[in-house]
Design a protein around this motif. Structure first.
Motif, PDB file in Angstrom:
ATOM      1  N   ALA A  89     -49.075-124.528 -26.327  1.00  8.95           N
ATOM      2  CA  ALA A  89     -48.922-123.793 -25.588  1.00  8.95           C
ATOM      3  C   ALA A  89     -48.024-122.715 -26.072  1.00  8.95           C
ATOM      4  CB  ALA A  89     -49.274-123.957 -24.415  1.00  8.95           C
ATOM      5  N   PRO A  90     -48.978-121.376 -26.355  1.00  9.87           N
ATOM      6  CA  PRO A  90     -47.824-120.213 -26.692  1.00  9.87           C
ATOM      7  C   PRO A  90     -47.341-119.710 -24.924  1.00  9.87           C
ATOM      8  CG  PRO A  90     -50.260-119.584 -25.853  1.00  9.87           C
ATOM      9  CD  PRO A  90     -50.246-120.950 -25.765  1.00  9.87           C
ATOM     10  N   GLY A  91     -45.897-119.401 -25.845  1.00  8.66           N
ATOM     11  CA  GLY A  91     -44.811-118.346 -24.542  1.00  8.66           C
ATOM     12  C   GLY A  91     -43.980-118.945 -23.851  1.00  8.66           C
ATOM     13  N   GLU A  92     -44.527-119.143 -22.692  1.00  5.48           N
ATOM     14  CA  GLU A  92     -43.489-119.470 -21.406  1.00  5.48           C
ATOM     15  C   GLU A  92     -44.852-120.318 -20.413  1.00  5.48           C
ATOM     16  OE1 GLU A  92     -40.373-117.429 -19.419  1.00  5.48           O
ATOM     17  OE2 GLU A  92     -39.688-116.537 -21.311  1.00  5.48           O
ATOM     18  N   LEU A  93     -45.984-120.433 -21.435  1.00  2.00           N
ATOM     19  CA  LEU A  93     -46.839-121.170 -20.841  1.00  2.00           C
ATOM     20  C   LEU A  93     -46.621-122.696 -19.947  1.00  2.00           C
ATOM     21  CD1 LEU A  93     -49.878-119.651 -22.112  1.00  2.00           C
ATOM     22  CD2 LEU A  93     -49.264-120.048 -19.540  1.00  2.00           C
ATOM     23  N   ASN A  94     -46.010-123.231 -19.034  1.00  5.72           N
ATOM     24  CA  ASN A  94     -45.378-124.691 -19.558  1.00  5.72           C
ATOM     25  C   ASN A  94     -45.390-125.336 -18.564  1.00  5.72           C
ATOM     26  OD1 ASN A  94     -42.618-126.541 -19.952  1.00  5.72           O
ATOM     27  ND2 ASN A  94     -41.666-125.737 -18.026  1.00  5.72           N
ATOM     28  N   ARG A  95     -46.589-125.384 -17.354  1.00  7.50           N
ATOM     29  CA  ARG A  95     -46.967-126.217 -15.964  1.00  7.50           C
ATOM     30  C   ARG A  95     -48.868-125.807 -16.173  1.00  7.50           C
ATOM     31  NH1 ARG A  95     -43.335-125.789 -11.576  1.00  7.50           N
ATOM     32  NH2 ARG A  95     -41.652-125.091 -12.102  1.00  7.50           N
ATOM     33  N   ILE A  96     -49.227-126.792 -15.758  1.00  9.10           N
ATOM     34  CA  ILE A  96     -50.580-127.316 -16.001  1.00  9.10           C
ATOM     35  C   ILE A  96     -51.266-127.720 -14.248  1.00  9.10           C
ATOM     36  CG2 ILE A  96     -53.015-128.050 -16.952  1.00  9.10           C
ATOM     37  CD1 ILE A  96     -51.145-128.973 -19.247  1.00  9.10           C
ATOM     38  N   LEU A  97     -51.899-126.717 -13.976  1.00  4.36           N
ATOM     39  CA  LEU A  97     -52.907-127.764 -12.861  1.00  4.36           C
ATOM     40  C   LEU A  97     -54.451-128.100 -12.763  1.00  4.36           C
ATOM     41  CD1 LEU A  97     -53.609-127.341  -9.556  1.00  4.36           C
ATOM     42  CD2 LEU A  97     -54.312-125.039  -9.753  1.00  4.36           C
ATOM     43  N   PHE A  98     -54.393-129.280 -13.076  1.00  2.00           N
ATOM     44  CA  PHE A  98     -55.631-129.984 -13.538  1.00  2.00           C
ATOM     45  C   PHE A  98     -57.098-129.572 -12.873  1.00  2.00           C
ATOM     46  CE2 PHE A  98     -53.107-131.978 -16.268  1.00  2.00           C
ATOM     47  CZ  PHE A  98     -53.629-131.994 -17.714  1.00  2.00           C
ATOM     48  N   THR A  99     -58.262-129.648 -13.273  1.00  2.00           N
ATOM     49  CA  THR A  99     -59.294-129.303 -12.785  1.00  2.00           C
ATOM     50  C   THR A  99     -60.556-129.709 -12.941  1.00  2.00           C
ATOM     51  OG1 THR A  99     -60.598-127.462 -13.500  1.00  2.00           O
ATOM     52  CG2 THR A  99     -58.753-126.617 -12.082  1.00  2.00           C
ATOM     53  N   THR A 100     -61.753-129.940 -12.525  1.00  2.00           N
ATOM     54  CA  THR A 100     -62.327-130.588 -13.812  1.00  2.00           C
ATOM     55  C   THR A 100     -64.076-130.016 -14.327  1.00  2.00           C
ATOM     56  OG1 THR A 100     -64.193-130.470 -11.574  1.00  2.00           O
ATOM     57  CG2 THR A 100     -62.451-132.586 -11.206  1.00  2.00           C
ATOM     58  N   GLY A 101     -63.315-129.339 -14.167  1.00  3.13           N
ATOM     59  CA  GLY A 101     -64.393-127.675 -15.456  1.00  3.13           C
ATOM     60  C   GLY A 101     -63.069-126.425 -15.690  1.00  3.13           C
ATOM     61  N   GLY A 102     -64.567-125.974 -16.377  1.00  3.05           N
ATOM     62  CA  GLY A 102     -64.124-124.761 -15.821  1.00  3.05           C
ATOM     63  C   GLY A 102     -63.817-123.412 -15.548  1.00  3.05           C
ATOM     64  N   ALA A 103     -65.436-123.122 -14.888  1.00  3.26           N
ATOM     65  CA  ALA A 103     -65.365-122.697 -13.667  1.00  3.26           C
ATOM     66  C   ALA A 103     -64.259-122.694 -12.384  1.00  3.26           C
ATOM     67  CB  ALA A 103     -66.938-122.820 -12.774  1.00  3.26           C
ATOM     68  N   GLU A 104     -63.956-123.720 -12.079  1.00  4.12           N
ATOM     69  CA  GLU A 104     -62.951-124.374 -10.726  1.00  4.12           C
ATOM     70  C   GLU A 104     -61.557-124.031 -11.355  1.00  4.12           C
ATOM     71  OE1 GLU A 104     -64.493-128.410 -11.976  1.00  4.12           O
ATOM     72  OE2 GLU A 104     -65.025-128.368  -9.500  1.00  4.12           O
ATOM     73  N   ALA A 105     -61.258-123.450 -13.030  1.00 10.61           N
ATOM     74  CA  ALA A 105     -59.947-123.244 -13.668  1.00 10.61           C
ATOM     75  C   ALA A 105     -59.916-121.758 -13.452  1.00 10.61           C
ATOM     76  CB  ALA A 105     -59.971-124.177 -15.036  1.00 10.61           C
ATOM     77  N   VAL A 106     -61.171-121.218 -13.822  1.00  8.99           N
ATOM     78  CA  VAL A 106     -60.975-120.379 -13.587  1.00  8.99           C
ATOM     79  C   VAL A 106     -60.928-119.827 -11.405  1.00  8.99           C
ATOM     80  CG1 VAL A 106     -62.646-117.872 -13.284  1.00  8.99           C
ATOM     81  CG2 VAL A 106     -62.406-119.209 -15.079  1.00  8.99           C
TER      82      VAL A 106
END
Length: 435
Positions: A89-106
């Motif tokens: 990933a670019p920049g300081e994007l260092n952690r991830i909140l996982f979801t089950t799809g794209g709409a939930e990610a938004v």
């Protein structure tokens, strides 16, 4: 086949789904044995191709070891996938909140932006699609939002750059960038930046036209967000994980957002998965403060195992290099050559394995082949174009007046040439509707 299934985005009595019985690589086939060259990657998600054996083996192995577990406990597949994604990933994007799809990610990206800033208002573009759930459809700028209104989402819309149909009648991409950024600044100032939590924008606009941002635009968006303390959300649900030849499309434009939403290509939809990449400055806000959200199936072990295997295949098989080189030399070049033979093609645009032919009735006036939000009889010309492609064994990703193309990233140069030859024939149908 449709007796008991309620189909999305469809009038139920009129839906007639093609019964698909199998798939492999860049092809899938129906119950009659007819094969289709998949130039849509289904819903622009099967980046790794159909039935990739390493991905399937990883899912089977994970199912035999640990088929499911709560997202509130640790899991090796989830942790490994997070590490692999963050490293790319670019920049300081260092952690991830996982979801089950794209709409939930938004949904969760917006929640993060609002919680982090203490503001409520969101900025989103008119030509955009961000998902079918509550906040996501509220942010969406295109007609699919209309049937869901009122959405009760605190959103203000703006026009993004679109050089071919510039709202500002610009003459060059550079002029379009300057005009679009001046417009965006004015929207921010008029809406009160102290009330704006976040700005969400598709890095390359997907369903609404494969609109590649002109030079400097995304850097300008980044600068405006920094100036006014607005969280910059890059929606890469469609263009992340190799679609334009980079792990994340923003890397092609040398910008680093505060949040990136992803799904689709992270594991090619073999098991539902999505997520939000979070800049450390935002993530650390929740080190000692509870984050208000979660999902039962977030970061599912089977989905994450598929994601890990997918990244390994990408690296082993040089898929990003393939997309960059073949996407330009075969797909992009071949589509440009079609323009000279077919006056219905007003413009060709795209990157990597993501392209659109804008179809017109008149190349001088640029009147679109079908009107905006066409339906029924007014949509007939594009319906005929799409049907002609499918009749010839090509499955496109069409929308509006555009013949859109998004094959699996593993599609060979020869398969691309096969698809281009079919498109050449199909465009004769489009030419027949010209004024």
């Amino acid at each position: 086949m449709a007796d008991h299934v309620f189909y999305p985005w469809s009038a139920q009595a009129e839906v007639n789904p093609v019964p698909i019985t199998g798939a492999s690589g860049s092809y899938f086939w129906d119950a009659t044995g007819k094969r289709y060259l998949d130039f849509s990657s289904q819903l622009v998600n099967v980046n790794i191709g159909h039935q990739q054996p390493d991905i399937i083996a990883a899912i089977v192995a994970q199912a035999q070891r640990l088929s499911t577990i709560s997202p509130t406990v640790g899991n090796e597949a989830r942790s490994e996938l997070a590490r692999l994604i963050v490293e790319r990933a670019p920049g300081e994007l260092n952690r991830i909140l996982f979801t089950t799809g794209g709409a939930e990610a938004v949904e969760h990206a917006v929640r993060l932006a609002r919680s982090y800033t203490g503001r409520t208002k969101m900025l989103a573009a008119y030509r955009s699609y961000h998902g079918g759930t509550g906040v996501a459809i509220g942010l969406t700028g295109e007609p699919r939002r209309w049937g869901a209104e009122p959405t009760n989402v605190d959103v203000v819309r703006f026009f993004g750059p679109y050089p071919y149909r510039s709202p500002w009648a610009t003459a060059t991409p550079e002029e379009e960038t300057a005009a679009a950024l001046a417009h965006l600044r004015q929207v921010i100032e008029l809406e009160g930046p102290q009330h704006i939590a976040g700005l969400i924008v598709e890095t390359v606009v997907g369903t609404n036209g494969v609109l590649v941002p002109p030079p400097g635009y995304l850097a300008g968006v980044r600068a405006l967000c920094d100036e006014f303390g607005i969280v910059y959300i890059a929606d890469e649900v469609m263009v992340g994980f190799g679609r334009v030849g980079e792990w994340f499309a923003v890397q092609a434009f040398d910008v680093a957002p505060d949040l990136i939403t992803f799904a689709k290509g992270v594991n090619s939809g073999y098991v539902p998965l999505g997520g939000v990449l979070i800049a450390e400055k935002i993530a650390e806000r929740y080190d000692h403060t509870v984050y208000p959200g979660g999902l039962t199936y977030a970061g599912h072990p089977l989905a994450c195992a598929a994601g890990v295997a997918s990244i390994e295949v990408f690296e082993r098989d040089g898929i990003l290099d393939h997309v960059r080189s073949v996407g330009a030399d075969v797909l992009g070049k071949g589509l440009q050559e079609l323009t000279a033979r077919h006056p219905s093609v007003g413009e060709v645009r795209g990157l990597g394995f993501f392209w659109a032919l804008e179809l017109v009735r008149d190349p001088v006036t640029r009147e679109p082949l079908v009107p905006f939000a066409a339906a029924g009889a007014t949509a007939a010309p594009m319906a005929a174009v799409t049907a002609a492609a499918k009749d010839r064994g090509l499955w496109p990703f069409n929308a509006g007046n555009r013949f859109q193309i998004a094959p699996p990233l593993t599609t060979t140069a020869e398969e691309l040439r096969t698809g281009l030859a079919i498109i050449d024939e199909v465009l004769e149908v489009a030419d027949g509707f010209m004024s």
